[in-house]
Design a protein around this motif. Sequence first.
Motif, PDB file in Angstrom:
ATOM      1  N   ILE A  17      69.773  -4.390  64.950  1.00 24.24           N
ATOM      2  CA  ILE A  17      68.250  -4.169  64.703  1.00 24.24           C
ATOM      3  C   ILE A  17      67.585  -5.353  64.897  1.00 24.24           C
ATOM      4  O   ILE A  17      66.378  -5.312  65.557  1.00 24.24           O
ATOM      5  CB  ILE A  17      68.094  -3.615  63.191  1.00 24.24           C
ATOM      6  CG1 ILE A  17      68.923  -2.198  63.143  1.00 24.24           C
ATOM      7  CG2 ILE A  17      66.946  -3.644  62.810  1.00 24.24           C
ATOM      8  CD1 ILE A  17      69.074  -1.599  61.644  1.00 24.24           C
ATOM      9  N   LEU A  18      67.884  -6.556  64.444  1.00 26.01           N
ATOM     10  CA  LEU A  18      67.280  -7.858  64.520  1.00 26.01           C
ATOM     11  C   LEU A  18      67.215  -7.797  66.186  1.00 26.01           C
ATOM     12  O   LEU A  18      66.035  -8.500  66.654  1.00 26.01           O
ATOM     13  CB  LEU A  18      67.896  -8.989  63.969  1.00 26.01           C
ATOM     14  CG  LEU A  18      67.323 -10.131  63.880  1.00 26.01           C
ATOM     15  CD1 LEU A  18      65.930 -10.001  63.011  1.00 26.01           C
ATOM     16  CD2 LEU A  18      67.954 -11.107  63.084  1.00 26.01           C
ATOM     17  N   GLY A  19      68.243  -7.945  66.851  1.00 26.60           N
ATOM     18  CA  GLY A  19      68.089  -7.951  68.465  1.00 26.60           C
ATOM     19  C   GLY A  19      67.105  -7.028  69.185  1.00 26.60           C
ATOM     20  O   GLY A  19      66.332  -7.621  70.006  1.00 26.60           O
ATOM     21  N   ILE A  20      67.237  -5.801  68.419  1.00 21.71           N
ATOM     22  CA  ILE A  20      66.128  -5.121  69.230  1.00 21.71           C
ATOM     23  C   ILE A  20      64.538  -5.595  68.737  1.00 21.71           C
ATOM     24  O   ILE A  20      63.726  -5.287  69.654  1.00 21.71           O
ATOM     25  CB  ILE A  20      66.572  -3.363  68.770  1.00 21.71           C
ATOM     26  CG1 ILE A  20      67.627  -2.962  69.369  1.00 21.71           C
ATOM     27  CG2 ILE A  20      65.279  -2.588  69.082  1.00 21.71           C
ATOM     28  CD1 ILE A  20      68.120  -1.653  68.858  1.00 21.71           C
ATOM     29  N   VAL A  24      62.099  -6.372  71.934  1.00 27.44           N
ATOM     30  CA  VAL A  24      60.938  -5.363  71.992  1.00 27.44           C
ATOM     31  C   VAL A  24      59.655  -6.239  71.375  1.00 27.44           C
ATOM     32  O   VAL A  24      58.615  -6.034  72.187  1.00 27.44           O
ATOM     33  CB  VAL A  24      61.114  -4.213  71.043  1.00 27.44           C
ATOM     34  CG1 VAL A  24      59.801  -3.263  71.095  1.00 27.44           C
ATOM     35  CG2 VAL A  24      62.212  -3.177  71.550  1.00 27.44           C
ATOM     36  N   TYR A  25      59.621  -6.846  70.411  1.00 24.72           N
ATOM     37  CA  TYR A  25      58.250  -7.824  70.251  1.00 24.72           C
ATOM     38  C   TYR A  25      58.757  -9.270  70.244  1.00 24.72           C
ATOM     39  O   TYR A  25      58.831  -9.969  69.137  1.00 24.72           O
ATOM     40  CB  TYR A  25      58.114  -7.259  68.595  1.00 24.72           C
ATOM     41  CG  TYR A  25      57.819  -5.965  68.475  1.00 24.72           C
ATOM     42  CD1 TYR A  25      56.796  -5.279  68.936  1.00 24.72           C
ATOM     43  CD2 TYR A  25      58.927  -5.207  67.807  1.00 24.72           C
ATOM     44  CE1 TYR A  25      56.406  -3.966  68.705  1.00 24.72           C
ATOM     45  CE2 TYR A  25      58.530  -3.840  67.613  1.00 24.72           C
ATOM     46  CZ  TYR A  25      57.427  -3.430  68.237  1.00 24.72           C
ATOM     47  OH  TYR A  25      57.031  -1.830  67.865  1.00 24.72           O
ATOM     48  N   SER A  29      58.243 -12.110  67.080  1.00 26.34           N
ATOM     49  CA  SER A  29      59.679 -12.679  66.675  1.00 26.34           C
ATOM     50  C   SER A  29      59.741 -14.166  66.616  1.00 26.34           C
ATOM     51  O   SER A  29      59.951 -15.041  65.792  1.00 26.34           O
ATOM     52  CB  SER A  29      60.630 -12.071  67.603  1.00 26.34           C
ATOM     53  OG  SER A  29      60.826 -10.698  67.472  1.00 26.34           O
ATOM     54  N   ALA A  30      59.240 -14.729  67.768  1.00 28.88           N
ATOM     55  CA  ALA A  30      59.212 -16.150  67.985  1.00 28.88           C
ATOM     56  C   ALA A  30      58.171 -16.833  67.112  1.00 28.88           C
ATOM     57  O   ALA A  30      58.689 -17.848  66.455  1.00 28.88           O
ATOM     58  CB  ALA A  30      58.767 -16.316  69.640  1.00 28.88           C
ATOM     59  N   ALA A 147      62.926 -15.640  73.555  1.00 30.99           N
ATOM     60  CA  ALA A 147      62.841 -14.810  72.606  1.00 30.99           C
ATOM     61  C   ALA A 147      63.626 -13.366  73.075  1.00 30.99           C
ATOM     62  O   ALA A 147      64.578 -12.712  72.293  1.00 30.99           O
ATOM     63  CB  ALA A 147      61.588 -14.342  71.979  1.00 30.99           C
ATOM     64  N   ILE A 148      63.369 -12.871  74.235  1.00 30.13           N
ATOM     65  CA  ILE A 148      64.101 -11.745  74.575  1.00 30.13           C
ATOM     66  C   ILE A 148      65.644 -12.000  74.782  1.00 30.13           C
ATOM     67  O   ILE A 148      66.398 -11.245  74.406  1.00 30.13           O
ATOM     68  CB  ILE A 148      63.350 -11.419  76.032  1.00 30.13           C
ATOM     69  CG1 ILE A 148      62.172 -10.950  75.821  1.00 30.13           C
ATOM     70  CG2 ILE A 148      64.252 -10.383  76.643  1.00 30.13           C
ATOM     71  CD1 ILE A 148      61.278 -10.452  77.183  1.00 30.13           C
ATOM     72  N   ILE A 149      65.756 -13.171  75.024  1.00 33.72           N
ATOM     73  CA  ILE A 149      67.443 -13.587  75.689  1.00 33.72           C
ATOM     74  C   ILE A 149      68.108 -13.597  74.241  1.00 33.72           C
ATOM     75  O   ILE A 149      69.310 -13.110  74.087  1.00 33.72           O
ATOM     76  CB  ILE A 149      67.610 -14.868  76.104  1.00 33.72           C
ATOM     77  CG1 ILE A 149      67.046 -14.772  77.585  1.00 33.72           C
ATOM     78  CG2 ILE A 149      68.886 -15.484  76.116  1.00 33.72           C
ATOM     79  CD1 ILE A 149      66.876 -16.111  78.491  1.00 33.72           C
TER      80      ILE A 149
END
Length: 170
Positions: A17-20, A24-25, A29-30, A147-149
Motif C-alpha cells: 500500500i505504501l509503495g503504491i 502514484v503520488y 510522498s517525497a 519517489a517512484i523508484i
Amino acid sequence: MVIIMDFKKILGILLIILGIIFAVYPLYSAQAVSWIAGICLIVFGFASIIDGFSVWSMMAHVSLLDILFGIFAILLGILFIYKIDALSFLVAYQFYLIAFVLIFVGIFGIFFALDSISRIVSVLVLVLGIVAVYLAFTSLAQPLYVAIIVGICLIMEGILFLASGIAESN
C-alpha cells in the motif's frame, strides 16, 4: 510462530500500500518524507542543544560540539521542511558515496589486479561507479523519479514479505 507469519503478511500488505502511494503520488510522498525528516532533525537538534547545556560544567568542549551539532541539525531540518527534498537529497548523496567507493575500488583493482579476470571485474566496478554518479545527479535533478523508484521497491519488498508469510503458513 503464527504471530510471525501474520506479521509478515500484514507488513507485506502495508508495504505494498505504501509503495503504491509512493508510485502514484510521488510529489506528495517525497514532500511527506521531507517533512518527517525535517521534524525529526529539528527535534534531534533541540535535544542535542539541551544535552550540550546540561553537561557544560563537566565537559565544555564536548558540550560546545553538541550545541553546534544541534544548531546544524535544526537548520538542516528547516531546509528539509521548506526547501530541500530530503528523499532525493539523501538518495543522491548515498549514490555519490557508493560511486566514490566503486570508482576507487575499480581504479585500485585495475592497477593492482593479479589476473585478467580481476582486471575485467575492476573495469566493470569502475563503470558501475560512473553509473552511480549519473544516478546521483539524476536523483538530485528529478526527485520525483526517486519517489517512484522507492515506491516500486516498497511494492516488491511487500510482495516478498506477503509471499513469505503465505509460504510459512502453508
